[in-house]
Design a protein around this motif. Sequence first.
Motif, mmCIF file in Angstrom:
data_model
loop_
_atom_site.group_PDB
_atom_site.id
_atom_site.type_symbol
_atom_site.label_atom_id
_atom_site.label_comp_id
_atom_site.label_asym_id
_atom_site.label_seq_id
_atom_site.Cartn_x
_atom_site.Cartn_y
_atom_site.Cartn_z
ATOM 1 N N SER A 60 2.475 -12.337 28.135
ATOM 2 C CA SER A 60 1.908 -11.034 27.811
ATOM 3 C C SER A 60 0.599 -11.250 27.074
ATOM 4 C CB SER A 60 2.886 -10.237 26.948
ATOM 5 O OG SER A 60 2.327 -9.000 26.588
ATOM 6 N N VAL A 61 -0.487 -10.737 27.628
ATOM 7 C CA VAL A 61 -1.816 -10.903 27.071
ATOM 8 C C VAL A 61 -2.310 -9.552 26.562
ATOM 9 C CG1 VAL A 61 -4.221 -11.540 27.579
ATOM 10 C CG2 VAL A 61 -2.341 -12.820 28.624
ATOM 11 N N THR A 62 -2.867 -9.560 25.364
ATOM 12 C CA THR A 62 -3.497 -8.363 24.822
ATOM 13 C C THR A 62 -4.961 -8.665 24.579
ATOM 14 O OG1 THR A 62 -1.433 -7.723 23.725
ATOM 15 C CG2 THR A 62 -3.447 -6.627 22.989
ATOM 16 N N THR A 63 -5.824 -7.850 25.167
ATOM 17 C CA THR A 63 -7.260 -7.960 24.963
ATOM 18 C C THR A 63 -7.680 -6.849 24.003
ATOM 19 O OG1 THR A 63 -7.863 -6.455 26.756
ATOM 20 C CG2 THR A 63 -7.525 -8.786 27.344
ATOM 21 N N ILE A 64 -8.941 -6.791 23.678
ATOM 22 C CA ILE A 64 -9.437 -5.735 22.803
ATOM 23 C C ILE A 64 -9.138 -4.360 23.396
ATOM 24 C CG2 ILE A 64 -11.788 -5.729 23.752
ATOM 25 C CD1 ILE A 64 -10.835 -5.288 20.019
ATOM 26 N N GLU A 65 -9.152 -4.252 24.720
ATOM 27 C CA GLU A 65 -8.863 -2.968 25.360
ATOM 28 C C GLU A 65 -7.422 -2.523 25.130
ATOM 29 O OE1 GLU A 65 -12.156 -4.889 27.848
ATOM 30 O OE2 GLU A 65 -10.285 -5.581 26.961
ATOM 31 N N GLY A 66 -6.531 -3.497 24.867
ATOM 32 C CA GLY A 66 -5.127 -3.177 24.623
ATOM 33 C C GLY A 66 -4.811 -2.942 23.154
ATOM 34 N N ILE A 67 -5.758 -3.198 22.282
ATOM 35 C CA ILE A 67 -5.538 -3.010 20.847
ATOM 36 C C ILE A 67 -5.810 -1.563 20.440
ATOM 37 C CG2 ILE A 67 -6.445 -3.628 18.568
ATOM 38 C CD1 ILE A 67 -6.521 -6.501 19.493
ATOM 39 N N GLY A 68 -6.796 -0.954 21.038
ATOM 40 C CA GLY A 68 -7.133 0.427 20.729
ATOM 41 C C GLY A 68 -8.186 0.935 21.686
ATOM 42 N N THR A 69 -8.445 2.216 21.602
ATOM 43 C CA THR A 69 -9.440 2.846 22.464
ATOM 44 C C THR A 69 -10.455 3.580 21.589
ATOM 45 O OG1 THR A 69 -8.250 4.946 22.622
ATOM 46 C CG2 THR A 69 -7.667 3.218 24.240
ATOM 47 N N PRO A 70 -11.576 3.991 22.168
ATOM 48 C CA PRO A 70 -12.532 4.768 21.369
ATOM 49 C C PRO A 70 -11.915 6.048 20.786
ATOM 50 C CG PRO A 70 -13.602 3.970 23.348
ATOM 51 C CD PRO A 70 -12.132 3.647 23.487
ATOM 52 N N ASP A 71 -10.992 6.652 21.518
ATOM 53 C CA ASP A 71 -10.348 7.876 21.036
ATOM 54 C C ASP A 71 -9.201 7.596 20.075
ATOM 55 O OD1 ASP A 71 -12.066 9.436 22.570
ATOM 56 O OD2 ASP A 71 -10.727 9.371 24.305
#
Length: 167
Positions: free
Chosen positions: A68-79
């Motif tokens: 399971s990989v988490t990138t910055i996109e999976g940590i949070g969103t602009p909203d």
Amino acid sequence: MTIRINGSDHALPDDPRTTLLDFLRYDLSLNGTKKGCDHGQCGACTVLVNGMRINSCLSLAAMHDGDSVTTIEGIGTPDAPSKLQAAFVEHDGYQCGYCTPGQICSATAMLEEIELGWPSDASEDLTGDMSVSANEIRERMSGNLCRCGAYPNILSAIQDVAGGDAA
């Protein structure tokens, strides 16, 4: 062979020589993870694999079957930013922003390491509670470079989220 990235399953690339970094950026268009030095020295490509931070430029995608990989996109969103992302904005913990995704991924894992009681070279005690002192954060974040020199603000952002000491 599959890999879970930010909660979605993906087939691994056919070419076993493809790095995890290139797979994320070029095959999946997850461009938040940056290619800095391509030698594992700058930390711009830091992602979380099964909760552990790694330099994705040094790891082949084929090595991560079932991971399971988490990138910055999976940590949070602009909203809906994570606490660390919001703190980086509040404390101006970036200048050009190139290293910021790697910094935030690394800091996310670092805070978990401290919570789990994993010591570092800067830890005062190997078996007791880990403090979130400035020296502890600096030591644990030493694999992530910022060419703009935003280190004081990065430190402030991490301390704000961790509730650490200012010393």
